[in-house]
Motif scaffolding. Sequence first.
Motif, PDB file in Angstrom:
ATOM      1  N   ILE A   4       0.846  -1.186   0.000  1.00 34.38           N
ATOM      2  CA  ILE A   4       0.000   0.000   0.000  1.00 34.38           C
ATOM      3  C   ILE A   4       0.885   1.240   0.000  1.00 34.38           C
ATOM      4  O   ILE A   4       2.052   1.186   0.408  1.00 34.38           O
ATOM      5  CB  ILE A   4      -0.974   0.027   1.198  1.00 34.38           C
ATOM      6  N   ALA A   5       0.332   2.333  -0.462  1.00 34.65           N
ATOM      7  CA  ALA A   5       1.117   3.565  -0.608  1.00 34.65           C
ATOM      8  C   ALA A   5       1.331   4.239   0.729  1.00 34.65           C
ATOM      9  O   ALA A   5       0.481   4.186   1.625  1.00 34.65           O
ATOM     10  CB  ALA A   5       0.397   4.516  -1.563  1.00 34.65           C
ATOM     11  N   GLY A   6       2.487   4.890   0.856  1.00 32.89           N
ATOM     12  CA  GLY A   6       2.808   5.652   2.052  1.00 32.89           C
ATOM     13  C   GLY A   6       2.250   7.060   1.984  1.00 32.89           C
ATOM     14  O   GLY A   6       1.394   7.377   1.149  1.00 32.89           O
ATOM     15  N   ARG A   7       2.783   7.951   2.828  1.00 33.76           N
ATOM     16  CA  ARG A   7       2.255   9.311   2.936  1.00 33.76           C
ATOM     17  C   ARG A   7       2.325  10.068   1.609  1.00 33.76           C
ATOM     18  O   ARG A   7       1.440  10.798   1.234  1.00 33.76           O
ATOM     19  CB  ARG A   7       3.030  10.094   4.011  1.00 33.76           C
ATOM     20  N   ALA A   8       3.415   9.875   0.860  1.00 31.81           N
ATOM     21  CA  ALA A   8       3.591  10.602  -0.388  1.00 31.81           C
ATOM     22  C   ALA A   8       2.990   9.863  -1.583  1.00 31.81           C
ATOM     23  O   ALA A   8       3.166  10.287  -2.722  1.00 31.81           O
ATOM     24  CB  ALA A   8       5.069  10.871  -0.636  1.00 31.81           C
TER      25      ALA A   8
ATOM     26  N   ILE B 254       2.610  -2.966   4.103  1.00 30.40           N
ATOM     27  CA  ILE B 254       1.871  -4.118   3.597  1.00 30.40           C
ATOM     28  C   ILE B 254       0.528  -4.243   4.313  1.00 30.40           C
ATOM     29  O   ILE B 254       0.457  -4.176   5.551  1.00 30.40           O
ATOM     30  CB  ILE B 254       2.670  -5.429   3.830  1.00 30.40           C
ATOM     31  N   ASP B 255      -0.539  -4.455   3.544  1.00 30.80           N
ATOM     32  CA  ASP B 255      -1.847  -4.766   4.097  1.00 30.80           C
ATOM     33  C   ASP B 255      -2.071  -6.259   3.959  1.00 30.80           C
ATOM     34  O   ASP B 255      -1.525  -6.898   3.063  1.00 30.80           O
ATOM     35  CB  ASP B 255      -2.940  -3.985   3.354  1.00 30.80           C
ATOM     36  N   ALA B 256      -2.864  -6.819   4.861  1.00 25.32           N
ATOM     37  CA  ALA B 256      -3.086  -8.268   4.827  1.00 25.32           C
ATOM     38  C   ALA B 256      -4.509  -8.580   5.260  1.00 25.32           C
ATOM     39  O   ALA B 256      -5.144  -7.790   5.933  1.00 25.32           O
ATOM     40  CB  ALA B 256      -2.092  -8.973   5.752  1.00 25.32           C
TER      41      ALA B 256
END
Length: 222
Positions: A45-49, A220-222
């Motif tokens: 998944i994307a971070g802050r930016a 990472i999402d799970a």
Amino acid sequence: MTALPQMILTPLARYGWATHDAVDRDEGAVLRELGRIGEMLGARIAGRAGAIEETIRPQASDDAHPRSLSAQFGLNALPFHAELSHRPRPCRYLLLGCLNPGSSGAATMLLDWRTLDFTADELRLLESAPVLVRTGRRSFYSTLLSPDHAFLRYDPGCLEAVDARGRCALDLVRRRLGSGLSEVHHWRRGDILVIDNWRTLHGRAPSRPSSGRRLARMLIDA
């Protein structure tokens, strides 16, 4: 999906974090190994930016994102926090790979919140006391502990109490983290750290200006 190696899976389940050493310590190999482990854990998944893969380094307050912990604490020690606490659902896993340990070391501190001996009454406070999660126009109200006790939302850079109970909840977590027994990871080039972000909070020891410390970060999402 390939199964996660036991050398990572066992300590991750037991302690909430695990270390791994990339076979080849050059930057490209570290990034590839980080991606390989991430794919075994879940979806990036994307971070802050908005980046899927980021390189992070200690920053002075003036150089940091205005809503980040670095903007508040700069090169001083960063307090314990859960990554992406400013989102409704923090990421499940945080992966860090050492591209350069830097001259100052700046160790990463790790602490399993479940070892902080919260009483039943304290857990009820954490799951019911309202706090404001500040994230610009998308700010929202939440609690520190999810209703199913799956994760602890904590980041002193984005959480704000809205009443006395919220202040008590934030102060409770701050005090317990201050007295908790943390693990310390001293970085070497090629090290990979896999953190169960729902269970283990992390922080950073103080750094020096232009230390050269660079870590690759993957969420990472799970």
